[in-house]
Design an enzyme around this catalytic site. Sequence first.
Site, PDB file in Angstrom:
ATOM      1  N   ALA A 141       0.829  -1.141  -0.180  1.00 29.35           N
ATOM      2  CA  ALA A 141       0.010  -0.104  -0.179  1.00 29.35           C
ATOM      3  C   ALA A 141       0.775   1.257  -0.052  1.00 29.35           C
ATOM      4  CB  ALA A 141      -0.857  -0.138   1.214  1.00 29.35           C
ATOM      5  N   ALA A 142       0.380   2.545  -0.718  1.00 29.62           N
ATOM      6  CA  ALA A 142       1.040   3.630  -0.506  1.00 29.62           C
ATOM      7  C   ALA A 142       0.264   4.613   0.179  1.00 29.62           C
ATOM      8  CB  ALA A 142       1.287   3.941  -2.011  1.00 29.62           C
ATOM      9  N   ALA A 143       0.638   5.296   1.094  1.00 24.32           N
ATOM     10  CA  ALA A 143      -0.148   6.392   1.877  1.00 24.32           C
ATOM     11  C   ALA A 143       0.339   7.725   1.640  1.00 24.32           C
ATOM     12  CB  ALA A 143      -0.167   5.973   3.283  1.00 24.32           C
ATOM     13  N   GLY A 146       4.078   7.728   3.423  1.00 24.54           N
ATOM     14  CA  GLY A 146       5.079   6.648   3.033  1.00 24.54           C
ATOM     15  C   GLY A 146       4.298   5.437   2.466  1.00 24.54           C
ATOM     16  N   GLN A 147       4.949   4.169   2.351  1.00 24.21           N
ATOM     17  CA  GLN A 147       4.381   3.115   1.524  1.00 24.21           C
ATOM     18  C   GLN A 147       5.046   1.999   2.111  1.00 24.21           C
ATOM     19  OE1 GLN A 147       5.892   4.155  -2.297  1.00 24.21           O
ATOM     20  NE2 GLN A 147       7.207   2.382  -2.353  1.00 24.21           N
ATOM     21  N   ASP A 298      -6.828   7.208  14.865  1.00 26.38           N
ATOM     22  CA  ASP A 298      -6.835   6.984  13.248  1.00 26.38           C
ATOM     23  C   ASP A 298      -7.242   5.843  13.079  1.00 26.38           C
ATOM     24  OD1 ASP A 298      -6.803   8.480  10.745  1.00 26.38           O
ATOM     25  OD2 ASP A 298      -4.860   8.144  10.571  1.00 26.38           O
TER      26      ASP A 298
END
Length: 302
Positions: A141-143, A146-147, A298
């Site tokens: 996953a890429a946020a 960061g990833q 979160d």
Amino acid sequence: MGSQPVKPYTAYRWARENYTRQGRMLDIWRFVLTWLFYLWLDQQAWSYGGQPTPERKAKRRRARAIWIRETLLNLGPTFIKVGQFFSTRADLFPPEYVEELSKLQDRVPAFSYEQVAAIVQQELGRPITQIYSYFDPTPLAAASLGQVHRAKLKTGEEVVVKVQRPGLTRLFTIDLEICRGIAEFFQYRTSWGGPGRDWIGIYEECRRTLWEEVDYLNEGRNADTFRRNFRDMPQIAVPKVYWRYTSPRLLTLEYLPGIKISDYEALSAAGLDRKVLARLGAEAYLRQLLKDGFFHADPHPG
């Protein structure tokens, strides 16, 4: 309305090494002033080409929401993070905005494996091949900040490695300086300011939170605290932090695969009772809030 595919990482201006502070300021202020113009325009009945019916207003809000989401994505990590925060505030924004901004959760461009390998070597002082026996070049996953890559340590443990975006601290420094000016503009030069709204206070809170989020050592300490708090509840699994392979820009965690709580079909296929999961989730949060005084602020379905 469908969304266009995310552009490659290198196609974004904020990902370029020669992106200047002046260019950044121009891009950010262009977004702010255009949005203010749209807010004014949408209050003008003549702009709808006829009677501003609820249907026309809803269509206009959808178009604005798509524009905001695409613009925040183009502005990069700082503003993607702000958009993700706003996507949880259905109490403040119309449903069209919330729906579009929620797409930022999983539509962030990934950076290259070569950049990942360079960051790992900078942070841990050794090439990636000397640390991990396997490292998946394709991120799970890429946020916004960061990833995450799946990997395997030389000692055999299955892990995930969270790698911070290259140049993130420089971009944050520039963006937050510009955002301070925007907060002061709203506070002192618009009708939305004054004693009833503390835009500078909101900015200071966001600035502090964002800088905490880019410190992966802080995130690791929080994960360790969370893990200790739930050590007597085997139903709650919290990944172990591998501190030997962790730094301010790199976080190596135990690999704990799971199922999204919102993926009902997968939960049923795994033989999991959703009522039991809901009760366990409620108990876990009540414990965090009422017993530990340390809680996950979160949460995502994943």
